[in-house]
Motif scaffolding. Structure first.
Motif, mmCIF file in Angstrom:
data_model
loop_
_atom_site.group_PDB
_atom_site.id
_atom_site.type_symbol
_atom_site.label_atom_id
_atom_site.label_comp_id
_atom_site.label_asym_id
_atom_site.label_seq_id
_atom_site.Cartn_x
_atom_site.Cartn_y
_atom_site.Cartn_z
ATOM 1 N N ALA A 104 0.836 -1.214 0.000
ATOM 2 C CA ALA A 104 0.000 0.000 0.000
ATOM 3 C C ALA A 104 0.869 1.263 0.000
ATOM 4 O O ALA A 104 0.390 2.355 -0.281
ATOM 5 C CB ALA A 104 -0.932 -0.008 1.204
ATOM 6 N N LEU A 105 2.155 1.106 0.315
ATOM 7 C CA LEU A 105 3.093 2.239 0.272
ATOM 8 C C LEU A 105 3.865 2.242 -1.050
ATOM 9 O O LEU A 105 4.927 2.852 -1.167
ATOM 10 C CB LEU A 105 4.066 2.170 1.456
ATOM 11 N N ASN A 106 3.316 1.518 -2.018
ATOM 12 C CA ASN A 106 3.905 1.461 -3.364
ATOM 13 C C ASN A 106 5.282 0.781 -3.381
ATOM 14 O O ASN A 106 6.129 1.091 -4.220
ATOM 15 C CB ASN A 106 4.010 2.877 -3.959
ATOM 16 N N ILE A 107 5.481 -0.125 -2.438
ATOM 17 C CA ILE A 107 6.719 -0.915 -2.417
ATOM 18 C C ILE A 107 6.444 -2.192 -3.210
ATOM 19 O O ILE A 107 5.411 -2.841 -2.997
ATOM 20 C CB ILE A 107 7.115 -1.258 -0.960
ATOM 21 N N GLU A 108 7.332 -2.517 -4.127
ATOM 22 C CA GLU A 108 7.140 -3.759 -4.905
ATOM 23 C C GLU A 108 7.770 -4.924 -4.161
ATOM 24 O O GLU A 108 8.925 -4.837 -3.729
ATOM 25 C CB GLU A 108 7.798 -3.632 -6.276
ATOM 26 N N LEU A 109 7.005 -6.006 -4.058
ATOM 27 C CA LEU A 109 7.502 -7.165 -3.303
ATOM 28 C C LEU A 109 7.419 -8.420 -4.160
ATOM 29 O O LEU A 109 6.425 -8.629 -4.858
ATOM 30 C CB LEU A 109 6.634 -7.383 -2.053
ATOM 31 N N GLU A 110 8.471 -9.209 -4.109
ATOM 32 C CA GLU A 110 8.454 -10.530 -4.760
ATOM 33 C C GLU A 110 8.858 -11.540 -3.700
ATOM 34 O O GLU A 110 9.715 -11.245 -2.868
ATOM 35 C CB GLU A 110 9.515 -10.617 -5.862
ATOM 36 N N GLU A 148 10.861 -14.810 -3.513
ATOM 37 C CA GLU A 148 11.751 -15.640 -4.331
ATOM 38 C C GLU A 148 12.581 -16.537 -3.429
ATOM 39 O O GLU A 148 13.259 -16.046 -2.529
ATOM 40 C CB GLU A 148 12.750 -14.756 -5.119
ATOM 41 N N HIS A 149 12.562 -17.812 -3.690
ATOM 42 C CA HIS A 149 13.397 -18.773 -2.963
ATOM 43 C C HIS A 149 13.295 -18.604 -1.450
ATOM 44 O O HIS A 149 14.291 -18.632 -0.740
ATOM 45 C CB HIS A 149 14.866 -18.644 -3.396
ATOM 46 N N GLY A 150 12.079 -18.361 -0.956
ATOM 47 C CA GLY A 150 11.879 -18.249 0.496
ATOM 48 C C GLY A 150 12.220 -16.882 1.063
ATOM 49 O O GLY A 150 12.185 -16.698 2.278
ATOM 50 N N TYR A 151 12.550 -15.932 0.198
ATOM 51 C CA TYR A 151 12.892 -14.579 0.659
ATOM 52 C C TYR A 151 11.878 -13.569 0.126
ATOM 53 O O TYR A 151 11.397 -13.706 -1.008
ATOM 54 C CB TYR A 151 14.279 -14.168 0.157
ATOM 55 N N VAL A 152 11.595 -12.545 0.925
ATOM 56 C CA VAL A 152 10.837 -11.405 0.419
ATOM 57 C C VAL A 152 11.857 -10.409 -0.117
ATOM 58 O O VAL A 152 12.750 -9.975 0.615
ATOM 59 C CB VAL A 152 10.037 -10.718 1.542
ATOM 60 N N VAL A 153 11.726 -10.080 -1.397
ATOM 61 C CA VAL A 153 12.640 -9.112 -1.992
ATOM 62 C C VAL A 153 11.836 -7.833 -2.235
ATOM 63 O O VAL A 153 10.816 -7.857 -2.933
ATOM 64 C CB VAL A 153 13.231 -9.654 -3.311
ATOM 65 N N ALA A 154 12.268 -6.757 -1.595
ATOM 66 C CA ALA A 154 11.479 -5.515 -1.632
ATOM 67 C C ALA A 154 12.199 -4.451 -2.450
ATOM 68 O O ALA A 154 13.397 -4.241 -2.286
ATOM 69 C CB ALA A 154 11.274 -5.008 -0.204
ATOM 70 N N ASP A 155 11.439 -3.790 -3.307
ATOM 71 C CA ASP A 155 11.968 -2.664 -4.088
ATOM 72 C C ASP A 155 11.122 -1.442 -3.733
ATOM 73 O O ASP A 155 9.942 -1.362 -4.098
ATOM 74 C CB ASP A 155 11.856 -3.007 -5.589
#
Ligand code: UD1
Length: 430
Positions: free
Chosen positions: A134-140, A142-149
């Motif tokens: 909701a704060l416009n952070i992109e989340l994926e 991957e391989h058991g990890y949350v990768v945040a942009d």
């Protein structure tokens, strides 16, 4: 592995000084990642979980100095080299997930291992992730990890489907650095969330409404504070007060806060206890609990988000009601699997039946000591206090759970007259 041996003890009596709150300290330590200059945290309890969080920050390149006996932790967050929380550290302590909001808030990127479930439930992190999105952070994932942009991060409207403590804390930490205004709706109101917000505000964050269900945040560019003192641990206080009630003694928990414990203290009174509150300066109180008559059954105790009855005191309250005159009902609404202590209490002679998310506790005349084992922190505490009134000896195994959350537990209980000792395993012969 150490165990704790408890013998039937006289009614507890005396004073016990309450330590700083583990559940406030952990997110605040993680939030120092947001700061631009060194911070000294005071009233930090000496616990295994605090050391684990310190290790996590060190693994990212931060410099720390933990003076355990003084209760201070100095953190220099100016040099962060790795924006990652590895699986190996997160799996040992779920609270490691609290670094996600601060990392993405300040550095606009993060890679944090997904925590697994634990003994008390599946404990997913979907609400945390939805809040950050909701704060416009992109989340994926991957391989058991949350990768945040967080390169396009900006303030926004965050509506939590449930007032999750951890999700409110992660959202708060990202939002204080997000450009523009954020509103967190259906926010958790737990005192530990308020303490985190107060820490951030002391560091220059613009936050209003902490402690209520709606928190307003205006993003800022810079955060720094020289020092901050953590609030007292309401769960530790409640544990000693429940033990006083169970043993029929009189105990004063000092340096705690009545306002954090109102639902619990009201239920202790319903169970036949008397409570006395005396101010101790600086917003702190001394709380005295005594029980002049028998333990009375309580018709229904329901665990709820704050200011309701705290789930972290459910097991200790159940230990008390095992010896009540009559039948009590305890309903657990926060975690789906938080009755692991029931079978162990029944092994000690309690009469508890679980039906769905309710435990029906029929009071018995006495408990009998036995070896017991719990798979979570608060359940272990409940078994320990049950051991104080059980005939004979109770050995609480897997003490590392207690060491995660209770500072100097044998020393503090012994100071109140409990017969308790830590037993170290015999060294293996060659
Ligand atoms: C914190 C406390 C814990 C306490 C709990 C509730 C710390 C380190 N731990 O845990 O001692 O018992 O608050 O007061 O502060 N949920 C979801 N999805 C999510 C997040 C939570 O479904 O994304 C569920 C959980 O599975 C649980 C409930 O919501 O059933 C409450 O969890 P939450 O308030 O998030 O507790 P924690 O922050 O994990």
């Amino acid at each position: 592995m150490d165990s704790i041996l408890v013998e039937k003890s006289p009614p507890l009596s005396g004073e016990v000084r309450i330590s700083g709150a583990k559940n406030a300290a952990l997110p605040i330590i993680a939030a120092t990642l947001l700061c631009d200059s060194p911070v000294t945290l005071n009233n930090i309890p000496n616990l295994a979980d605090i050391s684990a969080m310190e290790r996590l920050l060190c693994s990212m390149g931060l410099e720390t100095r933990y003076e355990r006996e003084e209760g201070t932790l100095q953190i220099d967050p100016s040099r962060v080299r790795w924006l990652e929380a590895p699986y190996d550290l997160v799996r040992k302590m779920r609270a490691s997930f609290f670094v996600l909001g601060p990392l993405v808030g300040k550095y606009r990127e993060a890679k944090v291992s997904m925590p697994g479930g634990c003994a008390i439930g599946a404990r997913p992190v979907n609400i945390h992730l939805k809040a950050l999105e909701a704060l416009n952070i992109e989340l994926e994932v991957e391989h058991g990890y949350v990768v945040a942009d967080g390169s396009a991060m900006k303030g926004g409207r965050v509506h939590l489907d449930f007032p999750s403590v951890g999700a409110t804390e992660n959202a708060l930490c990202a939002a204080v650095r997000a450009p523009g205004e954020t509103v967190i709706e259906n926010a958790a109101r737990e005192p530990e969330v308020t303490d985190l917000a107060d820490f951030l505000a002391a560091a220059g964050a613009k936050i209003e409404g902490q402690g209520s269900s709606t928190i307003h945040i205006q993003g800022v560019d810079q955060l720094s504070v020289d020092s901050y003192a953590i609030i007292p641990d309401r769960i530790e206080a409640g544990t000693y007060l429940a033990a006083a009630a169970l043993t029929g003694g009189t105990v004063q928990a000092t340096h705690c806060r009545e306002k954090d414990l109102t639902a619990f203290l009201a239920d202790l009174e319903s169970a036949g206890c008397q409570t006395r509150i005396e101010p101790n300066g600086g917003g702190l109180d001394n709380i005295t609990v005594s029980r002049p008559g028998p333990i009375e059954a309580v018709s229904e105790i329901v665990t709820l988000p704050h200011p309701g009855f705290p789930t972290d005191l459910q097991a200790q309250m159940m230990a008390l009601l095992c010896l009540a005159e009559g039948t009590s009902i305890i309903k657990e609404t926060i975690f789906e699997n938080r009755f692991m202590h029931v079978s162990e209490l029944n092994r000690m002679g309690a009469d508890i039946r679980v039906e769905g998310n309710s435990a029906i506790v029929r009071g018995v005349d006495s408990l009998s000591g036995s070896p017991v084992m719990a798979s979570d922190l608060r359940a272990s505490a409940a078994l320990l206090i049950a051991g104080l009134v059980a005939e004979g000896k109770t050995e609480v195994l897997r003490v590392y759970h207690l060491d995660r959350g209770y500072e100097k537990i044998e020393e503090k209980f012994s100071g109140l007259g409990a017969r308790i000792e830590r037993v170290k395993p015999a060294p293996r012969s060659a």
